[in-house]
Design a protein around this motif. Structure first.
Motif, mmCIF file in Angstrom:
data_model
loop_
_atom_site.group_PDB
_atom_site.id
_atom_site.type_symbol
_atom_site.label_atom_id
_atom_site.label_comp_id
_atom_site.label_asym_id
_atom_site.label_seq_id
_atom_site.Cartn_x
_atom_site.Cartn_y
_atom_site.Cartn_z
ATOM 1 N N UNK A 77 -10.201 26.455 -15.519
ATOM 2 C CA UNK A 77 -9.613 25.553 -14.527
ATOM 3 C C UNK A 77 -10.691 24.919 -13.651
ATOM 4 N N UNK A 78 -11.693 25.701 -13.302
ATOM 5 C CA UNK A 78 -12.801 25.154 -12.515
ATOM 6 C C UNK A 78 -13.494 24.043 -13.295
ATOM 7 N N UNK A 79 -13.726 24.282 -14.575
ATOM 8 C CA UNK A 79 -14.348 23.249 -15.415
ATOM 9 C C UNK A 79 -13.474 22.004 -15.505
ATOM 10 N N UNK A 80 -12.154 22.193 -15.524
ATOM 11 C CA UNK A 80 -11.239 21.049 -15.531
ATOM 12 C C UNK A 80 -11.418 20.197 -14.274
ATOM 13 N N UNK A 81 -11.569 20.859 -13.128
ATOM 14 C CA UNK A 81 -11.724 20.128 -11.872
ATOM 15 C C UNK A 81 -13.060 19.380 -11.831
ATOM 16 N N UNK A 82 -14.097 19.978 -12.391
ATOM 17 C CA UNK A 82 -15.392 19.288 -12.474
ATOM 18 C C UNK A 82 -15.239 17.994 -13.269
ATOM 19 N N UNK A 122 -20.467 21.595 -3.945
ATOM 20 C CA UNK A 122 -19.592 20.740 -4.743
ATOM 21 C C UNK A 122 -18.883 21.585 -5.789
ATOM 22 N N UNK A 123 -17.861 21.011 -6.401
ATOM 23 C CA UNK A 123 -17.138 21.747 -7.425
ATOM 24 C C UNK A 123 -18.061 22.100 -8.596
ATOM 25 N N UNK A 161 -4.281 32.001 -4.312
ATOM 26 C CA UNK A 161 -5.360 31.320 -5.023
ATOM 27 C C UNK A 161 -4.825 30.538 -6.220
ATOM 28 N N UNK A 162 -3.746 31.012 -6.800
ATOM 29 C CA UNK A 162 -3.202 30.351 -7.974
ATOM 30 C C UNK A 162 -2.702 28.945 -7.727
ATOM 31 N N UNK A 163 -2.477 28.582 -6.469
ATOM 32 C CA UNK A 163 -2.006 27.232 -6.161
ATOM 33 C C UNK A 163 -3.138 26.225 -6.042
ATOM 34 N N UNK A 164 -4.378 26.698 -5.927
ATOM 35 C CA UNK A 164 -5.500 25.780 -5.708
ATOM 36 C C UNK A 164 -5.639 24.759 -6.834
ATOM 37 N N UNK A 165 -5.608 25.263 -8.063
ATOM 38 C CA UNK A 165 -5.881 24.394 -9.207
ATOM 39 C C UNK A 165 -4.872 23.271 -9.365
ATOM 40 N N UNK A 166 -3.558 23.533 -9.423
ATOM 41 C CA UNK A 166 -2.625 22.419 -9.626
ATOM 42 C C UNK A 166 -2.630 21.411 -8.482
ATOM 43 N N UNK A 201 -12.571 28.632 -0.922
ATOM 44 C CA UNK A 201 -13.038 29.546 -1.949
ATOM 45 C C UNK A 201 -11.997 30.611 -2.259
ATOM 46 N N UNK A 202 -11.939 31.130 -3.469
ATOM 47 C CA UNK A 202 -12.536 30.551 -4.662
ATOM 48 C C UNK A 202 -11.722 29.342 -5.109
ATOM 49 N N UNK A 203 -12.383 28.385 -5.713
ATOM 50 C CA UNK A 203 -11.694 27.146 -6.082
ATOM 51 C C UNK A 203 -10.524 27.408 -7.021
ATOM 52 N N UNK A 204 -10.740 28.260 -8.005
ATOM 53 C CA UNK A 204 -9.692 28.582 -8.977
ATOM 54 C C UNK A 204 -9.818 30.042 -9.389
#
Length: 286
Positions: free
Chosen positions: A44-49, A250-251, A15-20, A36-39
């Protein structure tokens, strides 16, 4: 280098690779579908939004069991929800290379359960004041199941929980007097040969009660909707923000899944309840 408007899907055990990976793609104008889960972290989720909005791309989170949205709406104000899922102990042979390090049973299995009544799925409960977690341990300390499959990996996972339960409070935004409680339990220690493989049980109690089979909302629908959205945005027919209002994963619409998972980990580690609130337009932990 992919062209602007291309799309990718991110399906990684870690899961840790999802965000970068997702952030890298979004910043280059690529539409992203992440499983799932996105981050791991709400930040990090807020960053992607924010990044998806800035770069005008579609970012969806692949989710299972989406039929629960329509089912829950027909059952009235939310009062109680229970979800349980388990994997057999033999699955630890699959997961042990990263279990308890970059991920845990909370992320592996609870991610299948949380979409069922997080706010954009059960629209009556859209505020999540608190999350508390408890866990059981012991089976994951040693793995005497099938050592011949991967003898080079460690036989002990002292940092890994066997079973995790999240207790989540929900507050209706339509009716101040209506509050609900949800209990999510995930385990990967079901007895061998017990007929359990990804066993899942859900129960929703509102003004009416209901069970969910989940099959009509399986993952391929999320993938199909993502591709349709990306093609429509590329053609100039729609904007990415349009899909935040359609009840799609959506994210932006899936942010509370990450918030609850992140809060659950903090609750386990720090032995306390964790608050979740909205600060302006951004969800934060307390």
């Amino acid at each position: 280098m992919p062209m602007y408007g291309s799309l990718i899907s991110i399906f990684a055990q870690s899961v840790g690779t999802h965000y970068p990976i997702a952030l890298y793609a979004i910043e280059r104008g690529i539409h992203v579908l992440v499983t799932k889960p996105a981050t791991q972290l709400l930040s990090h989720h807020n960053d992607l939004i924010a990044a998806a909005k800035k770069h005008n791309v579609v970012c969806f989170v692949e989710h299972h069991k989406r039929d629960a949205k329509a089912r829950a709406k027909s059952l009235g104000e939310f009062n109680y929800f229970n979800a349980w899922m388990s994997q057999p102990k033999s699955q630890l042979e699959t997961f042990r290379a990263w279990a308890g390090k970059d991920s845990d049973i909370r992320q592996v299995i609870l991610r299948f359960l949380l979409p069922l009544n997080k706010p954009d799925f059960a629209a009556t409960a859209t505020i999540c004041p608190h999350t508390t977690s408890i866990s059981a341990a012991g089976f994951c300390k040693t793995l005497p199941f099938r050592p011949e499959l991967s003898p080079a990996l460690p036989r002990e996972l002292p940092q890994t929980e066997d079973t995790i339960t999240l207790l989540v409070d929900w507050q209706s935004v339509k009716s101040p007097k209506h509050k609900g409680t949800a209990v999510y339990t995930a385990s990967w220690t079901a007895p061998l040969k017990a007929g359990v493989h990804s066993a899942q049980h859900w129960y929703y109690m509102g003004e009416k009660s209901g069970h969910f089979d989940g099959q009509r909302g399986y993952g391929y629908i999320s993938i199909e909707k993502f591709i349709d959205a990306a093609r429509s945005v590329n053609a100039g027919l729609t904007k990415p923000a349009d899909y935040d209002t359609h009840g799609l994963p959506t994210i932006a619409n899936t942010v509370l899944t990450t918030a609850i998972l992140n809060a659950g980990r903090i609750s386990l580690d720090e032995k306390r309840a964790v608050g979740i609130k909205k600060d302006g337009e951004t969800w934060v932990l307390e």
